[in-house]
Design an enzyme around this catalytic site. Structure first.
Site, PDB file in Angstrom:
ATOM      1  N   ARG A 294      -7.324   9.220   2.627  1.00 22.23           N
ATOM      2  CA  ARG A 294      -7.348   7.853   2.249  1.00 22.23           C
ATOM      3  C   ARG A 294      -5.831   6.982   2.677  1.00 22.23           C
ATOM      4  O   ARG A 294      -5.846   5.872   3.256  1.00 22.23           O
ATOM      5  CB  ARG A 294      -7.690   7.596   0.794  1.00 22.23           C
ATOM      6  CG  ARG A 294      -7.966   5.777   0.537  1.00 22.23           C
ATOM      7  CD  ARG A 294      -8.367   5.592  -0.684  1.00 22.23           C
ATOM      8  NE  ARG A 294      -7.532   6.282  -2.019  1.00 22.23           N
ATOM      9  CZ  ARG A 294      -8.093   5.910  -3.021  1.00 22.23           C
ATOM     10  NH1 ARG A 294      -9.085   5.898  -3.756  1.00 22.23           N
ATOM     11  NH2 ARG A 294      -7.247   6.690  -3.951  1.00 22.23           N
TER      12      ARG A 294
ATOM     13  N   LYS B 103      -5.506   0.936   0.296  1.00 21.55           N
ATOM     14  CA  LYS B 103      -4.610   0.897  -0.973  1.00 21.55           C
ATOM     15  C   LYS B 103      -3.335   0.527  -0.692  1.00 21.55           C
ATOM     16  O   LYS B 103      -2.363   1.247  -0.456  1.00 21.55           O
ATOM     17  CB  LYS B 103      -4.710   2.575  -1.494  1.00 21.55           C
ATOM     18  CG  LYS B 103      -4.325   2.331  -3.173  1.00 21.55           C
ATOM     19  CD  LYS B 103      -4.731   3.484  -3.675  1.00 21.55           C
ATOM     20  CE  LYS B 103      -4.039   3.621  -4.807  1.00 21.55           C
ATOM     21  NZ  LYS B 103      -4.583   2.714  -6.093  1.00 21.55           N
TER      22      LYS B 103
ATOM     23  N   GLU C 159     -15.328  -5.105  -7.475  1.00 23.00           N
ATOM     24  CA  GLU C 159     -14.816  -4.076  -8.393  1.00 23.00           C
ATOM     25  C   GLU C 159     -13.932  -4.974  -9.465  1.00 23.00           C
ATOM     26  O   GLU C 159     -13.746  -5.918  -9.448  1.00 23.00           O
ATOM     27  CB  GLU C 159     -14.075  -3.088  -7.618  1.00 23.00           C
ATOM     28  CG  GLU C 159     -12.796  -3.626  -7.131  1.00 23.00           C
ATOM     29  CD  GLU C 159     -12.102  -2.569  -6.122  1.00 23.00           C
ATOM     30  OE1 GLU C 159     -12.095  -1.288  -6.618  1.00 23.00           O
ATOM     31  OE2 GLU C 159     -11.410  -2.726  -5.224  1.00 23.00           O
TER      32      GLU C 159
HETATM   33  N1  PLP Z   1     -10.236   0.381  -6.994  1.00 26.01           N
HETATM   34  C1  PLP Z   1      -8.905   0.029  -7.205  1.00 26.01           C
HETATM   35  C2  PLP Z   1      -8.609  -1.321  -6.752  1.00 26.01           C
HETATM   36  C3  PLP Z   1      -7.750   1.009  -7.522  1.00 26.01           C
HETATM   37  O1  PLP Z   1      -6.582   0.449  -7.343  1.00 26.01           O
HETATM   38  C4  PLP Z   1      -8.198   2.334  -7.908  1.00 26.01           C
HETATM   39  C5  PLP Z   1      -7.445   3.160  -8.101  1.00 26.01           C
HETATM   40  O2  PLP Z   1      -6.683   4.122  -7.315  1.00 26.01           O
HETATM   41  C6  PLP Z   1      -9.499   2.574  -7.910  1.00 26.01           C
HETATM   42  C7  PLP Z   1     -10.426   1.652  -7.503  1.00 26.01           C
HETATM   43  C8  PLP Z   1     -10.077   3.983  -8.114  1.00 26.01           C
HETATM   44  O3  PLP Z   1      -9.594   4.773  -7.180  1.00 26.01           O
HETATM   45  P1  PLP Z   1      -9.671   6.463  -7.224  1.00 26.01           P
HETATM   46  O4  PLP Z   1     -10.728   7.088  -8.136  1.00 26.01           O
HETATM   47  O5  PLP Z   1      -9.313   6.913  -6.059  1.00 26.01           O
HETATM   48  O6  PLP Z   1      -8.228   6.384  -8.230  1.00 26.01           O
HETATM   49  C1  COI Z   2      -5.054   4.709  -9.775  1.00 29.26           C
HETATM   50  O1  COI Z   2      -5.770   4.649 -10.653  1.00 29.26           O
HETATM   51  O2  COI Z   2      -4.338   5.482  -9.392  1.00 29.26           O
HETATM   52  C2  COI Z   2      -4.450   3.399  -9.498  1.00 29.26           C
HETATM   53  O3  COI Z   2      -3.757   3.322  -8.517  1.00 29.26           O
HETATM   54  C3  COI Z   2      -4.914   2.276 -10.277  1.00 29.26           C
HETATM   55  C4  COI Z   2      -3.761   1.427 -10.611  1.00 29.26           C
HETATM   56  C5  COI Z   2      -2.284   2.016 -11.669  1.00 29.26           C
HETATM   57  C6  COI Z   2      -2.921   0.709  -9.557  1.00 29.26           C
END
Ligand code: PLP
Ligand code: COI
Length: 336
Positions: free
Chosen positions: A77, A180, A216
């Protein structure tokens, strides 16, 4: 450390791991004890937002082993995010090596099995060379730091209340939402503040073009459950969550149907359970959703208790992450 009362915040550790991209190649990752970065004042990360990051966790099992969850997916990612922002990204191998080094250098900061705390790992990539015109950098810095953290939402696995935000968007329909990058989070700060001031844990964003579909939450993906079906939005402007991808597989393993599709706002009231999911949020059930446009509140169950399927998914995900259950999908890397 008082492991059971840790906040989700920065706590000092022994140090971090860094590598630089210069003259067309990455340097080897090196441990650095400093928390500071010296930057050129015209670095592209400061002016044009050339910044992407990742978030994953290291879990200490009952057996004392330390595990990473789907670290390859975070590496991939970061490459996707960096590609969209015209940045050089570390290879999957370099990413994983730096993460391993950062955790290994801070083993005494990995919280013990009991108590709900984990070691949060934050890989960060920034454009460091100067530009004044709008152009990408030619030099980049990749840093991996770690910090022991408690639950993102106070109370851990307990329902939170969220508010639909129709006044702000975190990302444009064809913009950076799937990457991200810090700009998406900057765009959410005012909205988060307004939501918090009204007593809500976070905002729930809708699709920016039509405001018809659920996108989201601020820091996590959204899901709803009804008729034995796990439903989660499909949208170009949401972050492809690794937690959500894993929960979809676990839901199928449990015999649920999984639907990844547009979720109309009106459908929110038809779900039996709802929640947010992500590395930081894990699975956080949603108790209530307030929609200022209709002045209506949707309540899931009694609004205070996690639903049965969300609880089952949470327990199964945690069991795999901590090594309490078999890992049939090979998601876990045992570090040591
Ligand atoms: N959506 C957003 C905006 C986020 O910052 C995160 C965190 O990383 C997620 C979703 C969840 O992603 P992940 O499950 O890969 O941590
Ligand atoms: C995560 O879940 O790792 C995130 O980055 C969410 C937030 C702390 C930005």
């Amino acid at each position: 450390m008082d492991w059971s009362n840790l906040s989700f915040g920065y706590h000092p550790t022994h140090g971090n791991v860094r590598c630089c991209y210069q003259d067309g190649k990455w340097s080897a990752p090196v441990f650095n004890a400093s928390t500071e970065i010296t930057l050129h004042m015209a670095a592209t990360c400061l002016h044009y937002g050339q910044e992407v990051f990742e978030g994953l966790k290291a879990y200490c099992g009952k057996d004392g082993k330390i595990r990473l969850f789907r670290v390859e997916e975070n590496a991939k990612r970061m490459i996707n995010s960096a590609t969209y922002l015209k940045m050089e990204a570390p290879s999957q191998e370099l990413f994983i090596e730096a993460v391993r080094m950062a955790v290994n250098a801070n083993l005494d900061f990995v919280p013990p099995y009991e108590g709900g705390a984990t070691l949060y790992i934050r890989p960060l990539l920034i454009g460091t060379s100067p530009q004044v015109g709008v152009k990408p950098a030619s030099e980049f810095l990749f840093v991996v730091f770690v910090t022991p953290v408690g639950p993102y939402f106070k109370g851990g696995f307990q329902p939170v209340n969220v508010i639909i935000d129709r006044d702000h968007d975190r990302a444009a329909p064809l913009g950076t939402g799937h990457a991200k990058t810090g700009g998406n989070y900057a765009a959410s700060l005012l909205s988060l503040d307004v939501s918090n001031q009204q007593g809500y844990a976070t905002a729930l964003y809708l699709d920016a073009r039509e405001k018809k579909y659920v996108d989201e939450c601020g820091p996590a993906n959204f899901f709803g459950i009804k008729h034995n079906t796990y439903v989660t939005p499909k949208s170009h402007s949401i972050l492809p969550s690794i937690t959500n991808m894993s929960i979809m597989t676990l839901a199928e393993d449990m015999g649920l149907k999984v639907e990844r599709r547009q979720v109309p706002v009106q459908e929110l009231q038809t779900f039996e359970e709802a929640g947010e999911c992500g590395t930081a949020a894990v699975i956080t059930p949603i108790g209530k959703i307030f929609d200022p446009a209709t002045d209506q509140t949707i309540t899931y169950g009694d609004g205070k208790t996690a639903g049965a399927i969300s609880t089952q998914l949470y327990n199964q995900l945690r069991a795999i992450q901590y090594g309490d259950a078999p890992d049939p999908h090979k998601w876990v890397t045992v570090l040591r």
